[in-house]
Design a protein around this motif. Structure first.
Motif, PDB file in Angstrom:
ATOM      1  N   ARG A  43       0.830  -1.213   0.000  1.00 13.01           N
ATOM      2  CA  ARG A  43       0.000   0.000   0.000  1.00 13.01           C
ATOM      3  C   ARG A  43       0.859   1.255   0.000  1.00 13.01           C
ATOM      4  O   ARG A  43       0.558   2.234  -0.688  1.00 13.01           O
ATOM      5  CB  ARG A  43      -0.931   0.007   1.209  1.00 13.01           C
ATOM      6  N   LEU A  44       1.925   1.245   0.770  1.00 12.26           N
ATOM      7  CA  LEU A  44       2.805   2.411   0.852  1.00 12.26           C
ATOM      8  C   LEU A  44       3.512   2.674  -0.477  1.00 12.26           C
ATOM      9  O   LEU A  44       3.561   3.808  -0.953  1.00 12.26           O
ATOM     10  CB  LEU A  44       3.828   2.221   1.972  1.00 12.26           C
ATOM     11  N   VAL A  45       4.058   1.625  -1.071  1.00 10.73           N
ATOM     12  CA  VAL A  45       4.761   1.795  -2.347  1.00 10.73           C
ATOM     13  C   VAL A  45       3.774   2.192  -3.447  1.00 10.73           C
ATOM     14  O   VAL A  45       4.075   3.041  -4.286  1.00 10.73           O
ATOM     15  CB  VAL A  45       5.554   0.521  -2.714  1.00 10.73           C
ATOM     16  N   HIS A  46       2.583   1.627  -3.418  1.00 14.51           N
ATOM     17  CA  HIS A  46       1.544   1.992  -4.380  1.00 14.51           C
ATOM     18  C   HIS A  46       1.190   3.468  -4.232  1.00 14.51           C
ATOM     19  O   HIS A  46       1.045   4.190  -5.234  1.00 14.51           O
ATOM     20  CB  HIS A  46       0.311   1.101  -4.162  1.00 14.51           C
ATOM     21  N   ASP A  47       1.072   3.946  -2.999  1.00 14.59           N
ATOM     22  CA  ASP A  47       0.748   5.352  -2.774  1.00 14.59           C
ATOM     23  C   ASP A  47       1.871   6.262  -3.279  1.00 14.59           C
ATOM     24  O   ASP A  47       1.618   7.293  -3.907  1.00 14.59           O
ATOM     25  CB  ASP A  47       0.486   5.615  -1.292  1.00 14.59           C
ATOM     26  N   VAL A  48       3.120   5.887  -3.026  1.00 14.61           N
ATOM     27  CA  VAL A  48       4.244   6.678  -3.521  1.00 14.61           C
ATOM     28  C   VAL A  48       4.255   6.656  -5.051  1.00 14.61           C
ATOM     29  O   VAL A  48       4.503   7.684  -5.683  1.00 14.61           O
ATOM     30  CB  VAL A  48       5.577   6.173  -2.929  1.00 14.61           C
ATOM     31  N   ALA A  49       3.969   5.502  -5.643  1.00 10.71           N
ATOM     32  CA  ALA A  49       3.903   5.419  -7.104  1.00 10.71           C
ATOM     33  C   ALA A  49       2.804   6.326  -7.647  1.00 10.71           C
ATOM     34  O   ALA A  49       2.973   6.973  -8.690  1.00 10.71           O
ATOM     35  CB  ALA A  49       3.679   3.981  -7.551  1.00 10.71           C
ATOM     36  N   ARG A  50       1.688   6.401  -6.940  1.00 11.31           N
ATOM     37  CA  ARG A  50       0.594   7.278  -7.345  1.00 11.31           C
ATOM     38  C   ARG A  50       1.061   8.740  -7.341  1.00 11.31           C
ATOM     39  O   ARG A  50       0.851   9.478  -8.300  1.00 11.31           O
ATOM     40  CB  ARG A  50      -0.599   7.085  -6.395  1.00 11.31           C
ATOM     41  N   GLN A  51       1.725   9.137  -6.271  1.00 11.49           N
ATOM     42  CA  GLN A  51       2.232  10.508  -6.179  1.00 11.49           C
ATOM     43  C   GLN A  51       3.345  10.763  -7.204  1.00 11.49           C
ATOM     44  O   GLN A  51       3.406  11.838  -7.815  1.00 11.49           O
ATOM     45  CB  GLN A  51       2.758  10.777  -4.772  1.00 11.49           C
ATOM     46  N   LEU A  52       4.225   9.768  -7.356  1.00 10.50           N
ATOM     47  CA  LEU A  52       5.336   9.901  -8.296  1.00 10.50           C
ATOM     48  C   LEU A  52       4.833  10.061  -9.725  1.00 10.50           C
ATOM     49  O   LEU A  52       5.288  10.940 -10.461  1.00 10.50           O
ATOM     50  CB  LEU A  52       6.256   8.680  -8.190  1.00 10.50           C
ATOM     51  N   THR A  53       3.887   9.234 -10.128  1.00  4.36           N
ATOM     52  CA  THR A  53       3.395   9.312 -11.507  1.00  4.36           C
ATOM     53  C   THR A  53       2.620  10.600 -11.752  1.00  4.36           C
ATOM     54  O   THR A  53       2.679  11.157 -12.853  1.00  4.36           O
ATOM     55  CB  THR A  53       2.547   8.082 -11.882  1.00  4.36           C
TER      56      THR A  53
END
Length: 197
Positions: A43-53
């Motif tokens: 969930r954390l990495v997915h959230d960072v990926a969401r912000q990053l993209t």
């Protein structure tokens, strides 16, 4: 049946709130009775990926990439740690191929299952920008900056945009520094969830 600890890792809102994982990732984690800490990490990495993209699309509007592929990759990249739970709290790479095979067995197409391997194989032939973005999210969520990974992304950006390499570096650095700033909060959230359900 999903354990209470896994359910909490999948639904705990977090502060600030974390978005839910894509449905297929939740289904896989449920079906495989995943360790709660793994669900929290994904969930954390997915959230960072969401912000990053989102930041990437704004900062580099001329650079084409598949945002949904990156988000999916971030949501499943460490799935193989279900079969190698010792790698949740220690080093190891056995989870990479295990995750790839697990995803294929569950009917995930190869072009999406590949993230289980490519998130740690930045220099492999055929690695795409989407793979590198998943790798970045998997590092920066905890505040880690990896020079050779970032240089690969900078090279791609400079090649695609035609802007000077130093400008691509500065633009990417701004994005990653902003994401890394919340690392302590993310690490605390992950630590709240047990390795074993």
């Amino acid at each position: 049946m999903t354990s209470d600890a896994l359910r909490r890792a999948l639904t705990d809102p977090g502060d600030p709130p974390l978005p839910p994982l894509p449905g297929v990732a939740v289904e896989l984690l449920d079906a495989l009775d995943a360790p709660p800490r793994l669900a929290a990490h994904l969930r954390l990495v997915h959230d960072v990926a969401r912000q990053l993209t989102a930041a990437f699309a704004e900062q580099f509007p001329l650079v084409p990439f598949d945002r949904q592929a990156v988000l999916f990759g971030a949501a499943i990249h460490d799935l193989g740690k279900i079969e190698h739970p010792e790698e949740l709290s220690g080093p190891g790479s056995a989870h990479e191929e295990a995750g790839y095979q697990l995803l294929l067995r569950f009917g995930v197409p190869e072009e999406r299952a590949r993230f289980a391997v490519t998130h740690a194989a930045w220099h492999a032939p055929g690695v795409q920008l989407e793979d590198l973005l998943v790798s970045l999210a998997d590092k920066v969520w905890k505040g880690k900056r990896v020079t050779d990974l970032e240089e690969l992304v900078v090279d791609r950006l400079a090649d695609i945009t035609g802007q000077p390499r130093w400008q691509s570096f500065l633009d990417l650095d701004d994005v990653l520094a902003g994401l890394a700033a919340d690392a302590d909060r993310r690490l605390a959230f992950q630590a709240e969830h047990p390795v074993h359900g």
